[in-house]
Scaffold this motif. Structure first.
Motif, PDB file in Angstrom:
ATOM      1  N   UNK A  54       0.827  -1.207   0.000  1.00  0.00           N
ATOM      2  CA  UNK A  54       0.000   0.000   0.000  1.00  0.00           C
ATOM      3  C   UNK A  54       0.862   1.257   0.000  1.00  0.00           C
ATOM      4  N   UNK A  55       2.028   1.191   0.614  1.00  0.00           N
ATOM      5  CA  UNK A  55       2.941   2.333   0.700  1.00  0.00           C
ATOM      6  C   UNK A  55       3.889   2.412  -0.503  1.00  0.00           C
ATOM      7  N   UNK A  56       3.588   1.643  -1.549  1.00  0.00           N
ATOM      8  CA  UNK A  56       4.334   1.664  -2.817  1.00  0.00           C
ATOM      9  C   UNK A  56       5.735   1.076  -2.740  1.00  0.00           C
ATOM     10  N   UNK A  57       5.962   0.168  -1.802  1.00  0.00           N
ATOM     11  CA  UNK A  57       7.239  -0.533  -1.748  1.00  0.00           C
ATOM     12  C   UNK A  57       7.210  -1.624  -2.818  1.00  0.00           C
ATOM     13  N   UNK A  58       8.282  -1.742  -3.574  1.00  0.00           N
ATOM     14  CA  UNK A  58       8.378  -2.708  -4.657  1.00  0.00           C
ATOM     15  C   UNK A  58       8.232  -4.137  -4.126  1.00  0.00           C
ATOM     16  N   UNK A  59       7.539  -4.980  -4.885  1.00  0.00           N
ATOM     17  CA  UNK A  59       7.278  -6.366  -4.464  1.00  0.00           C
ATOM     18  C   UNK A  59       8.555  -7.148  -4.168  1.00  0.00           C
ATOM     19  N   UNK A  60       9.590  -6.962  -4.972  1.00  0.00           N
ATOM     20  CA  UNK A  60      10.836  -7.707  -4.725  1.00  0.00           C
ATOM     21  C   UNK A  60      11.444  -7.306  -3.383  1.00  0.00           C
ATOM     22  N   UNK A  61      11.296  -6.034  -3.019  1.00  0.00           N
ATOM     23  CA  UNK A  61      11.809  -5.602  -1.716  1.00  0.00           C
ATOM     24  C   UNK A  61      10.980  -6.170  -0.580  1.00  0.00           C
ATOM     25  N   UNK A  62       9.674  -6.244  -0.779  1.00  0.00           N
ATOM     26  CA  UNK A  62       8.824  -6.854   0.243  1.00  0.00           C
ATOM     27  C   UNK A  62       9.246  -8.299   0.465  1.00  0.00           C
ATOM     28  N   UNK A  63       9.453  -9.027  -0.620  1.00  0.00           N
ATOM     29  CA  UNK A  63       9.899 -10.428  -0.513  1.00  0.00           C
ATOM     30  C   UNK A  63      11.211 -10.522   0.253  1.00  0.00           C
ATOM     31  N   UNK A  64      12.119  -9.626  -0.050  1.00  0.00           N
ATOM     32  CA  UNK A  64      13.440  -9.663   0.593  1.00  0.00           C
ATOM     33  C   UNK A  64      13.371  -9.237   2.055  1.00  0.00           C
ATOM     34  N   UNK A  65      12.542  -8.243   2.367  1.00  0.00           N
ATOM     35  CA  UNK A  65      12.376  -7.831   3.765  1.00  0.00           C
ATOM     36  C   UNK A  65      11.821  -8.994   4.587  1.00  0.00           C
TER      37      UNK A  65
END
Length: 130
Positions: A54-65
């Motif tokens: 929702x906060x526009x964080x890229x999906x690949x970064x979400x996966x990595x976080x």
């Protein structure tokens, strides 16, 4: 103090034991003022992933976080660790959770249409120090 803790804020939540999970759930229910019928530790991960999207964080970064294993070509050839980018994504999430840490140094900034200035454009223009 740590936000996610089973020791009243003294240490982070490291080990998932039944007693630690119960304490975390009980403390959360007390803060919310209501009973949670079903709750698991993965609810926290789901919340982080949903709100980072929702906060526009890229999906690949979400996966990595979240520490997900990346498959395919990315797993074989892309060895970059995304440390600075993950820090920026977590800083954005921190502003969401702890409004006093916002870019104005005070209260949460809530512009119309959710066009938060630290999210606009590239995540890497977020303006956070890593």
């Amino acid at each position: 103090d740590f936000l996610i803790t089973s020791t009243n804020g003294y240490r982070p939540f490291y080990t998932v034991t039944p007693s630690a999970l119960k304490k975390l759930k009980d403390d959360s229910q007390k803060r919310l003022g209501r009973v949670m019928d079903h709750w698991t530790l993965h609810d926290l991960r789901r919340t982080v992933a949903t709100h980072m999207a929702r906060l526009s964080v890229d999906e690949i970064l979400i996966e990595r976080v979240l520490g997900h294993r990346i498959g395919g070509v990315r797993a074989v050839y892309n060895r970059y660790r995304y440390l600075e980018e993950k820090r920026a994504a977590l800083a954005i999430w921190t502003v969401e959770l702890l409004p006093s840490s916002g870019p104005d140094g005070g209260s949460r900034y809530e512009p119309a249409n959710d066009d938060r200035p630290w999210v606009q454009g590239s995540l890497f223009q977020a303006g956070f120090e890593a």
